[in-house]
Design a protein around this motif. Structure first.
Motif, PDB file in Angstrom:
ATOM      1  N   PRO A   1     -19.357 -28.936  37.305  1.00 44.73           N
ATOM      2  CA  PRO A   1     -19.517 -28.822  38.771  1.00 44.73           C
ATOM      3  C   PRO A   1     -18.206 -28.719  39.528  1.00 44.73           C
ATOM      4  CG  PRO A   1     -19.876 -31.080  38.056  1.00 44.73           C
ATOM      5  CD  PRO A   1     -19.757 -30.263  36.807  1.00 44.73           C
ATOM      6  N   ASP A   2     -17.115 -29.141  38.912  1.00 42.81           N
ATOM      7  CA  ASP A   2     -15.838 -29.177  39.629  1.00 42.81           C
ATOM      8  C   ASP A   2     -14.862 -28.110  39.147  1.00 42.81           C
ATOM      9  OD1 ASP A   2     -16.679 -31.444  41.095  1.00 42.81           O
ATOM     10  OD2 ASP A   2     -16.174 -32.731  39.389  1.00 42.81           O
ATOM     11  N   PHE A   3     -15.362 -27.085  38.463  1.00 40.04           N
ATOM     12  CA  PHE A   3     -14.467 -26.028  37.975  1.00 40.04           C
ATOM     13  C   PHE A   3     -13.747 -25.370  39.141  1.00 40.04           C
ATOM     14  CE2 PHE A   3     -13.510 -21.583  37.074  1.00 40.04           C
ATOM     15  CZ  PHE A   3     -12.840 -21.664  35.869  1.00 40.04           C
ATOM     16  N   ARG A   4     -12.474 -25.142  38.967  1.00 41.48           N
ATOM     17  CA  ARG A   4     -11.680 -24.394  39.937  1.00 41.48           C
ATOM     18  C   ARG A   4     -10.914 -23.307  39.212  1.00 41.48           C
ATOM     19  NH1 ARG A   4     -14.892 -26.188  42.584  1.00 41.48           N
ATOM     20  NH2 ARG A   4     -14.767 -27.459  44.481  1.00 41.48           N
ATOM     21  N   ARG A   5     -10.852 -22.157  39.848  1.00 48.33           N
ATOM     22  CA  ARG A   5     -10.206 -20.996  39.228  1.00 48.33           C
ATOM     23  C   ARG A   5      -8.718 -21.275  39.033  1.00 48.33           C
ATOM     24  NH1 ARG A   5      -7.589 -16.212  40.452  1.00 48.33           N
ATOM     25  NH2 ARG A   5      -7.245 -16.917  42.591  1.00 48.33           N
ATOM     26  N   PRO A   6      -8.220 -21.155  37.800  1.00 49.14           N
ATOM     27  CA  PRO A   6      -6.776 -21.359  37.579  1.00 49.14           C
ATOM     28  C   PRO A   6      -5.960 -20.360  38.392  1.00 49.14           C
ATOM     29  CG  PRO A   6      -7.969 -21.339  35.493  1.00 49.14           C
ATOM     30  CD  PRO A   6      -8.939 -20.880  36.548  1.00 49.14           C
ATOM     31  N   ASP A   7      -4.795 -20.790  38.794  1.00 51.12           N
ATOM     32  CA  ASP A   7      -3.933 -19.949  39.632  1.00 51.12           C
ATOM     33  C   ASP A   7      -3.143 -18.980  38.759  1.00 51.12           C
ATOM     34  OD1 ASP A   7      -2.649 -18.884  41.806  1.00 51.12           O
ATOM     35  OD2 ASP A   7      -1.138 -20.470  41.913  1.00 51.12           O
ATOM     36  N   HIS A   8      -3.882 -18.090  38.084  1.00 46.28           N
ATOM     37  CA  HIS A   8      -3.275 -17.077  37.231  1.00 46.28           C
ATOM     38  C   HIS A   8      -3.633 -15.698  37.776  1.00 46.28           C
ATOM     39  CE1 HIS A   8      -3.765 -20.217  33.801  1.00 46.28           C
ATOM     40  NE2 HIS A   8      -2.647 -20.396  34.465  1.00 46.28           N
ATOM     41  N   PRO A   9      -2.786 -14.713  37.573  1.00 40.32           N
ATOM     42  CA  PRO A   9      -3.174 -13.355  37.975  1.00 40.32           C
ATOM     43  C   PRO A   9      -4.491 -12.968  37.312  1.00 40.32           C
ATOM     44  CG  PRO A   9      -0.847 -13.430  37.416  1.00 40.32           C
ATOM     45  CD  PRO A   9      -1.420 -14.749  37.006  1.00 40.32           C
ATOM     46  N   PRO A  10      -5.411 -12.395  38.062  1.00 46.54           N
ATOM     47  CA  PRO A  10      -6.725 -12.080  37.490  1.00 46.54           C
ATOM     48  C   PRO A  10      -6.671 -10.926  36.492  1.00 46.54           C
ATOM     49  CG  PRO A  10      -6.570 -11.276  39.745  1.00 46.54           C
ATOM     50  CD  PRO A  10      -5.324 -12.074  39.496  1.00 46.54           C
ATOM     51  N   LEU A  11      -7.194 -11.178  35.318  1.00 40.47           N
ATOM     52  CA  LEU A  11      -7.430 -10.158  34.304  1.00 40.47           C
ATOM     53  C   LEU A  11      -8.947 -10.025  34.224  1.00 40.47           C
ATOM     54  CD1 LEU A  11      -4.830 -11.440  31.692  1.00 40.47           C
ATOM     55  CD2 LEU A  11      -4.575  -9.447  33.184  1.00 40.47           C
ATOM     56  N   ILE A  12      -9.475  -9.004  34.890  1.00 40.13           N
ATOM     57  CA  ILE A  12     -10.905  -8.950  35.201  1.00 40.13           C
ATOM     58  C   ILE A  12     -11.655  -8.080  34.203  1.00 40.13           C
ATOM     59  CG2 ILE A  12     -12.603  -8.322  36.950  1.00 40.13           C
ATOM     60  CD1 ILE A  12     -10.434  -8.757  39.059  1.00 40.13           C
ATOM     61  N   TYR A  13     -12.756  -8.629  33.695  1.00 39.78           N
ATOM     62  CA  TYR A  13     -13.671  -7.879  32.839  1.00 39.78           C
ATOM     63  C   TYR A  13     -14.921  -7.621  33.673  1.00 39.78           C
ATOM     64  CZ  TYR A  13     -15.511  -6.373  28.302  1.00 39.78           C
ATOM     65  OH  TYR A  13     -16.000  -5.630  27.233  1.00 39.78           O
ATOM     66  N   GLU A  14     -15.101  -6.364  34.073  1.00 41.76           N
ATOM     67  CA  GLU A  14     -16.205  -5.977  34.959  1.00 41.76           C
ATOM     68  C   GLU A  14     -17.462  -5.744  34.122  1.00 41.76           C
ATOM     69  OE1 GLU A  14     -16.904  -2.617  38.449  1.00 41.76           O
ATOM     70  OE2 GLU A  14     -15.791  -2.078  36.650  1.00 41.76           O
ATOM     71  N   VAL A  15     -18.575  -6.389  34.510  1.00 43.83           N
ATOM     72  CA  VAL A  15     -19.775  -6.342  33.671  1.00 43.83           C
ATOM     73  C   VAL A  15     -21.024  -6.114  34.516  1.00 43.83           C
ATOM     74  CG1 VAL A  15     -18.765  -7.884  31.947  1.00 43.83           C
ATOM     75  CG2 VAL A  15     -20.139  -8.848  33.778  1.00 43.83           C
TER      76      VAL A  15
ATOM     77  N   GLN B   1     -15.717 -22.039  29.230  1.00 43.88           N
ATOM     78  CA  GLN B   1     -14.776 -21.278  28.411  1.00 43.88           C
ATOM     79  C   GLN B   1     -13.528 -20.873  29.197  1.00 43.88           C
ATOM     80  OE1 GLN B   1     -16.780 -18.405  25.622  1.00 43.88           O
ATOM     81  NE2 GLN B   1     -18.644 -19.063  26.677  1.00 43.88           N
ATOM     82  N   GLY B   2     -13.369 -21.455  30.379  1.00 46.52           N
ATOM     83  CA  GLY B   2     -12.174 -21.202  31.177  1.00 46.52           C
ATOM     84  C   GLY B   2     -12.192 -19.906  31.942  1.00 46.52           C
ATOM     85  N   LEU B   3     -13.349 -19.263  32.039  1.00 44.18           N
ATOM     86  CA  LEU B   3     -13.459 -17.977  32.725  1.00 44.18           C
ATOM     87  C   LEU B   3     -13.950 -18.170  34.155  1.00 44.18           C
ATOM     88  CD1 LEU B   3     -15.244 -16.027  29.855  1.00 44.18           C
ATOM     89  CD2 LEU B   3     -12.933 -15.578  30.662  1.00 44.18           C
ATOM     90  N   ALA B   4     -13.234 -17.616  35.106  1.00 44.25           N
ATOM     91  CA  ALA B   4     -13.719 -17.582  36.484  1.00 44.25           C
ATOM     92  C   ALA B   4     -14.755 -16.466  36.605  1.00 44.25           C
ATOM     93  CB  ALA B   4     -12.567 -17.336  37.448  1.00 44.25           C
ATOM     94  N   VAL B   5     -15.678 -16.612  37.564  1.00 47.58           N
ATOM     95  CA  VAL B   5     -16.723 -15.612  37.775  1.00 47.58           C
ATOM     96  C   VAL B   5     -16.714 -15.205  39.244  1.00 47.58           C
ATOM     97  CG1 VAL B   5     -19.183 -15.092  37.649  1.00 47.58           C
ATOM     98  CG2 VAL B   5     -18.154 -16.612  35.949  1.00 47.58           C
TER      99      VAL B   5
END
Length: 678
Positions: A164-178, A255-259
């Motif tokens: 419930p408390d996941f926050r997007r890491p402050d990393h440049p986004p490497l985006i997999y579009e699905v 798994q550490g993935l932002a959505v």
């Protein structure tokens, strides 16, 4: 609140070309502040205002149920459904509760049950019609009749979030579009559950850190790719119940993935029963009246962003997906269409005057600014991305600096350039200087996300890069032991194009699922013209998994490329610096974050001891696109160490001498123990 003068000064400081348009900027920023005052009444905090979904629609209460709808032109409104035989039952008649056109009904607990189907029947002077509620959170289609209805969705056990408390890491986004529906190998519509079980592990293993979910909001026509939205608060039921989407996002977070999700606020489907068209008998409830309210190219309706109730609806939609589904941000679709009354159609944006004239919809610009404020107030870690082809200045600048507030914008000219280059220009004529310009032509103050191709380049009527370059060979010559020269060329360029696009990106990178391994064919959703076939609305993962085929070699290169970008911190702010470009030799070289990238795009010439100006130090070759592991010819020995030799005529004071095979890219990593004096 920061003074408008100060905001304009900050904006001009980032982009001096805006100085000539200072009066327009003053008016524009004043308009944004005015809209904020109008929608909040000066009494409510903006994020609190964006809670319309908690007021409107169907809600279970301690006493039973309450339902509210906004329909100011209505003369009578009924809930109809399984519970009343789909008739205008007086027991389910709503009462008009406010002067602004709100309708409301309170019902006992046993009046409605989980799973009941329902609609609104709205009467107005001169007519009536059935409508799906605007704030419906669950909409389903009958597989036999194909009719859509809202559905009471109140399971006894609500979804329990594991992260419930996941926050997007402050990393440049490497985006997999699905797209979840077409993410499976089978010829069918895939589900959220199938995606979670089968595709999430692939994405996590590929090294990408962000998933961009397409087609989340309910849309009546599957073939619209999710861009003709009908119910803005309902996740598409064709992929499964809402809890399955929640579980997908939860699993990604584990798994550490932002959505992030595609958010379509640029237009709406024209449908009346399923959508918002003629909702209360008027065409102007949510949309502009007359021709301005209809997007002829997209056959859809255009929102009136100057109407406070519409802004409230859309802002609430932003908050809803953050609150209810824990998404980590949004890709705002069709920004260009929103920003201009001409929708950017057949329009060349050639100068700053194109951004400051009567064609600009300043209401839309104000709405986007407020949306970014709401999103980032609620979730400072959230990622917002603008899809804009026009280059409107300030879109990806903070609101506090006079910008619209997006974190990034898409570098949409890059994929268009690749298609033109591959389609129209012989390999031996590729211009290295122009290529460098196209890859790096951006405002340094605004972060951009680059990509070689997205879903746009894979749709029917176009071709993916691999399909365009390999042509029929993609069907007949992809065996690992097949030396077909056309496929070899396609694979060589496919790797180089993706690597140079990633390595020069301005702050993020995107890939559409399957393109990393050169997925064959185009995307064609089931439709009358193809016999309602799912053959081309799927991803053939088995091709990448087959060790006898070359697809897996391209996928392996992509994983290594993404891992390298993460290891080097490649996109974390430092811009690439050009070392060398030479048109006749087709050589392009640059340095970024201390790492050196060298590309030999020549189709036939290899070079021995080719001199590249470079910073001092020693370097290890850590990536070679010609390696046999990636389907290359193996012309370079791995792990070579190169020293930058002193040379007074070099622009950098030193020079690397390299063997550069034809149609090959290499990456050199700086050695931390280098003395720098070879």
């Amino acid at each position: 609140m920061v003074a408008i003068n100060t905001l304009v000064d900050r904006l001009i400081d980032t982009d001096p070309y805006l100085k000539a348009h200072r009066p327009a900027l003053m008016r524009r920023l004043g308009h944004i502040q005015g809209m904020r005052e109008r929608v909040t009444g000066g009494r409510v905090d903006l994020p609190d205002l964006a809670s319309g979904h908690e007021h409107f629609g169907l809600h279970r209460t301690a006493a039973g149920w309450i339902f509210r709808e906004w329909a100011p032109n209505a003369t009578a409104v009924y809930l109809i459904g399984d519970f009343c035989g789909w008739t205008d039952d007086p027991a389910f008649a709503l009462s008009r509760s406010a002067d602004d056109g709100q309708w409301e009904i309170n019902l006992p607990a046993d009046a409605l049950h989980h799973g009941d189907l329902f609609r609104l029947r709205i009467h107005w002077n001169g007519g009536r019609g059935d409508r799906i509620p605007a704030y419906a959170r669950r909409v389903v289609q009958d597989p036999a009749t194909l009719i859509f209805n809202a559905q009471v969705w109140a399971p006894d056990e609500p979804y329990r979030w594991r992260q419930p408390d996941f926050r997007r890491p402050d990393h440049p986004p490497l985006i997999y579009e699905v797209h979840a529906g077409m993410a499976q190998d089978a010829e069918k519509i895939g589900s959220w559950r199938e995606f979670t079980a089968r595709i999430l592990p692939r994405i996590a293993g590929s090294g990408y850190n962000t998933i961009q979910l397409m087609a989340v909001q309910e849309h009546p026509y599957y073939g619209s790719f999710g861009y003709h939205v009908s119910s803005f608060f309902a996740p598409s039921s064709r992929f499964g119940p809402p809890e399955d989407l929640m579980a997908l996002i939860d699993a990604a977070h584990e798994q550490g993935l932002a959505v992030i999700m595609d958010l379509v606020h640029s237009h709406a489907v024209s449908n009346t029963v399923e959508g918002l068209g003629l909702f209360d008998g008027t065409e102007y409830l949510y949309f502009h009246q007359g021709p301005r309210g209809y997007h002829h190219a997209w056959d859809s309706r255009c929102f009136d962003y100057g109407k406070p109730q519409v802004v409230h609806f859309l802002l609430s939609n932003c908050r809803y997906w953050l609150d209810a589904f824990h998404v980590d941000g949004f890709r705002f679709d069709g920004i260009t269409s929103m920003l201009y009354r001409h929708h950017g159609l057949e329009k060349a944006f050639s100068g700053y005057d194109d951004y400051f004239n009567e064609a600009v919809d300043e209401d839309a610009l104000a709405y986007l600014t407020l949306a970014n404020q709401v999103i980032h107030r609620l979730r400072p870690d959230a990622l917002t991305v603008a899809e804009d082809i026009s280059g409107m200045p300030g879109l990806a600048l903070p609101v506090a600096d006079g910008g619209t507030g997006f974190d990034c914008r898409f570098a949409m000219g890059v994929p268009d350039y690749w298609i033109r280059l591959v389609k129209d220009t012989p390999d031996e004529s590729w211009p290295m200087g122009q290529l460098w310009h196209e890859l790096t032509n951006r405002r340094r103050s605004e972060r951009t996300i680059s990509y070689a191709e997205s879903h746009d380049q894979a749709l029917v009527g176009d071709k993916t890069l691999m399909f365009r370059m390999a042509d029929a060979g993609i069907y007949h010559h992809m065996s690992v032991d097949d030396p077909d020269p056309v496929v070899n060329r396609a694979m060589g360029l496919h790797k180089m194009i993706r690597l140079v696009t990633l390595a020069t990106a301005g702050g993020g990178y995107l890939n559409f699922m399957g393109n990393e391994f050169g997925h064959p064919d185009w995307i064609d959703f089931p439709r009358e013209g193809n016999g309602w076939s799912f053959c081309y609305a799927r991803r053939q993962w088995h091709l990448a998994d087959d060790p006898g085929l070359k697809y897996g070699l391209l996928a392996r290169f992509d994983r290594r490329m993404i891992a390298l970008a993460r290891e080097a911190g490649l996109l974390a702010g430092q811009e690439p610096a050009l070392l060398w470009d030479h048109d006749p030799d087709k050589i392009l070289a640059f340095v970024r974050a201390g790492w050196i990238f060298v590309f030999n795009f020549h189709p036939s010439r290899s070079f021995v001891d080719y001199g590249i100006p470079a910073p001092g130090g020693s370097y290890r070759m850590v990536l070679d696109s010609d390696h046999r592991d990636f389907g290359g010819h193996g012309r370079l020995a791995p792990d070579q160490i190169h020293h930058a030799l002193k040379e007074k005529n070099s622009p950098w004071g030193r020079r690397l001498y390299l063997y550069l095979p034809s149609r090959t890219a290499i990456v050199l990593k700086p050695l931390t123990d280098s003395k720098g004096e070879p």
